[in-house]
Design a protein around this motif. Structure first.
Motif, PDB file in Angstrom:
ATOM      1  N   LEU A   1      12.611   0.404   4.068  1.00  0.00           N
ATOM      2  CA  LEU A   1      13.267  -0.891   4.207  1.00  0.00           C
ATOM      3  C   LEU A   1      13.190  -1.693   2.911  1.00  0.00           C
ATOM      4  O   LEU A   1      14.050  -2.537   2.644  1.00  0.00           O
ATOM      5  CB  LEU A   1      12.635  -1.686   5.357  1.00  0.00           C
ATOM      6  CG  LEU A   1      12.724  -1.059   6.755  1.00  0.00           C
ATOM      7  CD1 LEU A   1      12.156  -1.999   7.797  1.00  0.00           C
ATOM      8  CD2 LEU A   1      14.170  -0.715   7.079  1.00  0.00           C
ATOM      9  N   ILE A   2      12.153  -1.454   2.115  1.00  0.00           N
ATOM     10  CA  ILE A   2      12.044  -2.143   0.826  1.00  0.00           C
ATOM     11  C   ILE A   2      13.190  -1.723  -0.086  1.00  0.00           C
ATOM     12  O   ILE A   2      13.859  -2.562  -0.698  1.00  0.00           O
ATOM     13  CB  ILE A   2      10.688  -1.829   0.158  1.00  0.00           C
ATOM     14  CG1 ILE A   2       9.543  -2.401   0.997  1.00  0.00           C
ATOM     15  CG2 ILE A   2      10.648  -2.393  -1.259  1.00  0.00           C
ATOM     16  CD1 ILE A   2       8.168  -2.088   0.437  1.00  0.00           C
TER      17      ILE A   2
ATOM     18  N   THR B   1       0.812  -1.221   0.000  1.00  0.00           N
ATOM     19  CA  THR B   1       0.000   0.000   0.000  1.00  0.00           C
ATOM     20  C   THR B   1       0.841   1.264   0.000  1.00  0.00           C
ATOM     21  O   THR B   1       0.366   2.329  -0.340  1.00  0.00           O
ATOM     22  CB  THR B   1      -0.905   0.012   1.244  1.00  0.00           C
ATOM     23  OG1 THR B   1      -0.093  -0.089   2.427  1.00  0.00           O
ATOM     24  CG2 THR B   1      -1.877  -1.152   1.201  1.00  0.00           C
ATOM     25  N   SER B   2       2.121   1.115   0.390  1.00  0.00           N
ATOM     26  CA  SER B   2       2.998   2.284   0.438  1.00  0.00           C
ATOM     27  C   SER B   2       4.129   2.128  -0.564  1.00  0.00           C
ATOM     28  O   SER B   2       4.604   1.025  -0.809  1.00  0.00           O
ATOM     29  CB  SER B   2       3.599   2.457   1.843  1.00  0.00           C
ATOM     30  OG  SER B   2       4.265   1.271   2.250  1.00  0.00           O
TER      31      SER B   2
ATOM     32  N   VAL C   1       7.658  -5.743   6.273  1.00  0.00           N
ATOM     33  CA  VAL C   1       7.808  -4.306   6.006  1.00  0.00           C
ATOM     34  C   VAL C   1       6.454  -3.619   6.006  1.00  0.00           C
ATOM     35  O   VAL C   1       6.288  -2.511   6.543  1.00  0.00           O
ATOM     36  CB  VAL C   1       8.527  -4.088   4.664  1.00  0.00           C
ATOM     37  CG1 VAL C   1       8.465  -2.621   4.242  1.00  0.00           C
ATOM     38  CG2 VAL C   1       9.968  -4.544   4.757  1.00  0.00           C
ATOM     39  N   GLU C   2       5.459  -4.278   5.417  1.00  0.00           N
ATOM     40  CA  GLU C   2       4.118  -3.702   5.379  1.00  0.00           C
ATOM     41  C   GLU C   2       3.538  -3.560   6.778  1.00  0.00           C
ATOM     42  O   GLU C   2       2.891  -2.557   7.107  1.00  0.00           O
ATOM     43  CB  GLU C   2       3.219  -4.588   4.514  1.00  0.00           C
ATOM     44  CG  GLU C   2       1.838  -3.997   4.240  1.00  0.00           C
ATOM     45  CD  GLU C   2       1.870  -2.841   3.270  1.00  0.00           C
ATOM     46  OE1 GLU C   2       0.816  -2.220   3.063  1.00  0.00           O
ATOM     47  OE2 GLU C   2       2.948  -2.537   2.713  1.00  0.00           O
ATOM     48  N   LEU C   3       3.823  -4.546   7.631  1.00  0.00           N
ATOM     49  CA  LEU C   3       3.291  -4.508   8.996  1.00  0.00           C
ATOM     50  C   LEU C   3       3.946  -3.412   9.834  1.00  0.00           C
ATOM     51  O   LEU C   3       3.271  -2.727  10.596  1.00  0.00           O
ATOM     52  CB  LEU C   3       3.489  -5.869   9.671  1.00  0.00           C
ATOM     53  CG  LEU C   3       2.578  -7.008   9.188  1.00  0.00           C
ATOM     54  CD1 LEU C   3       2.986  -8.322   9.849  1.00  0.00           C
ATOM     55  CD2 LEU C   3       1.114  -6.700   9.497  1.00  0.00           C
ATOM     56  N   VAL C   4       5.263  -3.249   9.688  1.00  0.00           N
ATOM     57  CA  VAL C   4       5.955  -2.254  10.515  1.00  0.00           C
ATOM     58  C   VAL C   4       5.814  -0.851   9.945  1.00  0.00           C
ATOM     59  O   VAL C   4       6.123   0.131  10.624  1.00  0.00           O
ATOM     60  CB  VAL C   4       7.447  -2.608  10.675  1.00  0.00           C
ATOM     61  CG1 VAL C   4       7.607  -3.955  11.342  1.00  0.00           C
ATOM     62  CG2 VAL C   4       8.162  -2.588   9.335  1.00  0.00           C
ATOM     63  N   GLY C   5       5.370  -0.741   8.691  1.00  0.00           N
ATOM     64  CA  GLY C   5       5.127   0.576   8.110  1.00  0.00           C
ATOM     65  C   GLY C   5       6.372   1.393   7.832  1.00  0.00           C
ATOM     66  O   GLY C   5       6.367   2.615   8.017  1.00  0.00           O
TER      67      GLY C   5
END
Length: 302
Positions: free
Chosen positions: A173-174, A82-83, A165-169
């Protein structure tokens, strides 16, 4: 970079060096045993091994062009998040490398243990074919079907890492992970080549250094290639073998039988045993010196 180009890139940057060292080690061992005219005396088996390596490499590169590479997998994962990823953050380089290495080696262990030594064994059989474990052998120097487990490991690792990465927002990091991909590939390739190297294997100091870094030692991985030993499935670290109870410690002394515990040759290992080399070719090119052959069960001469 395509899978085929990645294999070629890793060959020139890593694998070629280990092949050179292992060729020297084979030559040194033959000379130490008193052999004269090493190349002439071993011309037949050298030709057989070289031909098999070329054929295996051709299959490996051809199949590598079919499945998506890790770059396409990461791009696909980015589109699902999503980001949008920000710029790589140097402060996270070491933690991201450690996490990526841990996740990647975990999926490597799981695929290796439960798939390659299970329902996908026929894709992996060629890797365990040589009774001489070194980087010049078919199945080790070139692995025809390695792209299949590589794809499964890469897909699982990317899904896990991008999920975290999606969970920690933290989208940066990607980008950091993508920035580290070449270093990760070089690291995995280096450890894989070192763990199969008959040159590196004879040095006690190398074994100690590898184990101190939580990497699989060449002598530890050699046990995985023993004909009757089941264990040491981790290709890059012994951590997961220790965690899941499949670690086998190298013996202090004595030799072990390497390779398969049944009749197989270069052709049979890539055709699920449906076709094998004629007995006359096996004998002429001394295939039994590098493979387990039982001529009573082998193919009839043609």
């Amino acid at each position: 970079m395509s899978n085929a180009r990645t294999f070629i890139w890793l060959f020139f940057y890593v694998q070629a060096g280990f092949i050179t060292l292992d060729l020297y080690e084979h030559w040194r061992s033959a000379r130490k045993a008193g052999a004269q005219g090493v190349i002439r005396a071993n011309a037949a088996v050298i030709l057989a091994v070289s031909t098999a390596c070329i054929g295996y490499s051709a299959i490996q590169l051809a199949l590598a062009s079919v499945l998506p590479n890790i770059g396409k997998l990461t791009n696909f994962a980015i589109r699902l998040t999503t980001s949008q990823p920000a710029a790589a953050d140097a402060r996270w380089m070491v933690p991201v490398f450690a996490v990526a290495f841990g996740v990647g080696t975990l999926f490597d262990y799981l695929v290796h243990r439960f798939l390659l030594h299970g329902p996908l064994w026929r894709l992996h059989e060629n890797h365990h074919l040589p009774s001489v474990v070194s980087n010049v052998m078919p199945g080790i120097a070139a692995r025809p079907f390695v792209i299949v487990p590589n794809f499964l490991i890469n897909a699982g690792s990317c899904a896990a890492i991008f999920g975290v990465v999606e969970l920690v927002g933290r989208p940066q990091l990607i980008a950091t992970f993508i920035h580290l991909l070449p270093i990760l590939l070089l690291t995995f390739s280096f450890v894989a080549c070192a763990s199969h190297s008959n040159f590196v294997r004879r040095f006690d100091c190398v074994e100690r250094v590898f184990r101190s870094l939580l990497l699989i030692g060449p002598r530890e991985h050699l046990l995985h290639h023993a004909a009757t030993i089941k264990g040491n499935y981790g290709n890059f670290t012994a951590l997961w073998d220790r965690a899941f109870g499949t670690y086998v410690a190298p013996p202090q002394e004595g030799e072990m039988v390497l390779g398969l515990d049944y009749d197989q040759d270069f052709l049979g290992a890539i055709t699920a045993g449906r076709f094998k080399l004629p007995r006359a070719l096996r004998s002429r090119y001394q295939v039994g010196r590098v493979c387990r052959l039982d001529e009573n069960d082998g193919p009839a001469a043609e």
